[in-house]
Scaffold this active site. Structure first.
Site, PDB file in Angstrom:
ATOM      1  CE  LYS A  28      -0.294  -0.266   5.017  1.00 17.02           C
ATOM      2  NZ  LYS A  28      -1.046  -0.846   6.146  1.00 17.02           N
ATOM      3  CE1 TYR A  39      12.711  31.781   5.423  1.00 17.40           C
ATOM      4  CE2 TYR A  39      13.050  29.452   4.931  1.00 17.40           C
ATOM      5  CZ  TYR A  39      12.793  30.747   4.509  1.00 17.40           C
ATOM      6  OH  TYR A  39      12.622  31.009   3.190  1.00 17.40           O
TER       7      TYR A  39
HETATM    8  C1  LIG Z   1      -0.213  -1.873   6.732  1.00 22.91           C
HETATM    9  C2  LIG Z   1      -0.749  -3.175   7.177  1.00 22.91           C
HETATM   10  C3  LIG Z   1       0.116  -4.260   7.421  1.00 22.91           C
HETATM   11  C4  LIG Z   1       1.623  -4.132   7.370  1.00 22.91           C
HETATM   12  O1  LIG Z   1       2.087  -3.534   8.563  1.00 22.91           O
HETATM   13  P1  LIG Z   1       3.663  -3.341   8.826  1.00 22.91           P
HETATM   14  O2  LIG Z   1       3.734  -2.825  10.202  1.00 22.91           O
HETATM   15  O3  LIG Z   1       4.130  -2.339   7.825  1.00 22.91           O
HETATM   16  O4  LIG Z   1       4.281  -4.663   8.630  1.00 22.91           O
HETATM   17  C5  LIG Z   1      -0.457  -5.483   7.715  1.00 22.91           C
HETATM   18  N1  LIG Z   1      -1.809  -5.629   7.805  1.00 22.91           N
HETATM   19  C6  LIG Z   1      -2.645  -4.594   7.625  1.00 22.91           C
HETATM   20  C7  LIG Z   1      -4.107  -4.815   7.758  1.00 22.91           C
HETATM   21  C8  LIG Z   1      -2.157  -3.340   7.309  1.00 22.91           C
HETATM   22  O5  LIG Z   1      -2.997  -2.324   7.135  1.00 22.91           O
END
Ligand SMILES: *Cc1c(COP(=O)(O)O)cnc(C)c1O
Length: 355
Positions: A34, A251
């Protein structure tokens, strides 16, 4: 050309996937890609992670893009569909969906599909974000089992504190009790659970961050887990300034020199995704040597201390994060996590593929 560039390392992605296999040898791997593969590029990451048993994404668009590229593995929509029309496309292209809410069951019940869909039925075992309460889980399962629109069902939950002292015991207990005796495949483990909680590995693990070579734990580095960083963010020194005691930089003049200070200006700022909250002292490597930032990060530039690096001049290579500077160390200094920094690399940063 501005010297800032993100290099993606397919070899590191492959290596980290192997680490998942070593940690969870009995499980199939749903590589979580994702958020544009946590900033690494969806297509690029999936090519390197081709040996995964499936890919998990957020939206149907990403899932369809992967199918168009010819990926035949399981592809899972982590939040399922948001509208009934999406179910038809998901079914057409063999995309599996999470079902976490009654409304999604209703959509499945009332939509004509070209073929049955694989479903991951999500339980809220304590995260209190998505999923059916344990006491409602079996009835949701029975409703799905009775539908011609539903092919096989995987039982799923997600941990809130797999990376913390609380661990997974409580949620795992809730999940196991509520699913006792059910024969379906199961999926529970994120990266933290893959690395530390073998009791949760089950049939499908869902690693994300560890694939990209960052650590889900505050107390243990990615290197200690044998993970390799899959992204290097690098740039160059574009100017050098000599500060006399009492002179400040940038800044707010947040850093004021107490002694003669040689300062380098780096082509990288918060508009590139570098965290603006990174304070003076955030680690950075110049031509292979460690130093730190000075003053406030601005939109297109940040400043580093070259006082101890007299040989570093305009054009010297700068690693913002990567193999020498763990992204988790930059994140910690900025009060965030590696996840956020990797995902936030801006579209304006050119990407190249390394080895
Ligand atoms: C993002 C996600 C993961 C992966 O999590 P990590 O901590 O990056 O390994 C697994 N399961 C679900 C449902 C997620 O949304």
């Amino acid at each position: 050309m501005r010297p800032l560039i993100a290099t993606i390392h397919p070899g590191a992605l492959r290596h980290n996937l192997d680490r998942v296999r070593q940690c969870a040898p009995q499980s199939r791997i749903l590589a979580v890609v994702k958020a544009n593969a946590y900033g690494h590029g969806l297509e690029r990451a999936c090519s390197a992670l081709a040996a995964a048993d499936g890919f998990a994404v957020l939206g149907l668009g990403e899932a369809l893009a992967l199918r168009m590229q010819g990926w035949t593995q399981t592809i899972l929509l982590l939040e399922g569909v948001f509208a009934a029309e999406e179910l038809v496309l998901a079914a057409e292209h063999g995309i599996a969906v999470v079902v976490h809410h009654d409304r999604q069951i209703e959509m499945l019940a009332h939509t004509a599909l070209p073929r049955p869909l694989a479903v991951f039925l999500k339980m809220n075992s304590g995260m209190n974000r998505l999923g059916f309460a344990p006491e409602n889980y079996r009835s949701a399962l029975s409703r799905l089992q009775a539908m011609e629109n539903v092919a096989d069902i995987t039982l799923m939950t997600h941990f809130a504190t797999a990376d913390e002292d609380g661990g997974i015991a409580e949620q795992l207990g809730v999940f196991n009790a509520a699913t006792a005796g059910l024969g379906q495949a199961r999926s529970l483990a994120n990266s933290a659970a893959v690395l530390r909680h073998a009791s949760s590995h089950a049939d499908w693990v869902r690693p994300g961050i560890m694939l990209y070579g960052a650590s889900p734990f505050a107390d243990t580095s990615a290197a200690e887990f044998g993970l390799q960083p899959a992204m290097t963010l690098q740039s160059e020194i574009i100017a050098v300034q000599q500060l006399a005691p009492g002179q400040g930089v940038g800044y707010g003049q947040q850093f004021v020199a107490e002694q003669p200070t040689r300062l380098g200006v780096v082509a990288c700022g918060y508009a590139d995704g570098y965290p603006r909250h990174a304070p003076t002292g955030t680690p950075v490597a110049i031509a292979g040597r460690m130093t730190h930032t000075l003053g406030r990060v601005s939109m297109d530039m940040l400043c580093v201390d070259l006082t101890a690096l007299p040989e570093a001049n305009v054009g010297a290579p700068v690693e913002l994060w990567g193999r020498q500077v763990p992204v988790d160390d930059v994140a910690r200094a900025a009060g965030t996590v590696g996840y956020e920094l990797l995902c936030a690399v801006a579209p304006r940063v050119p990407v190249e593929v390394g080895e």
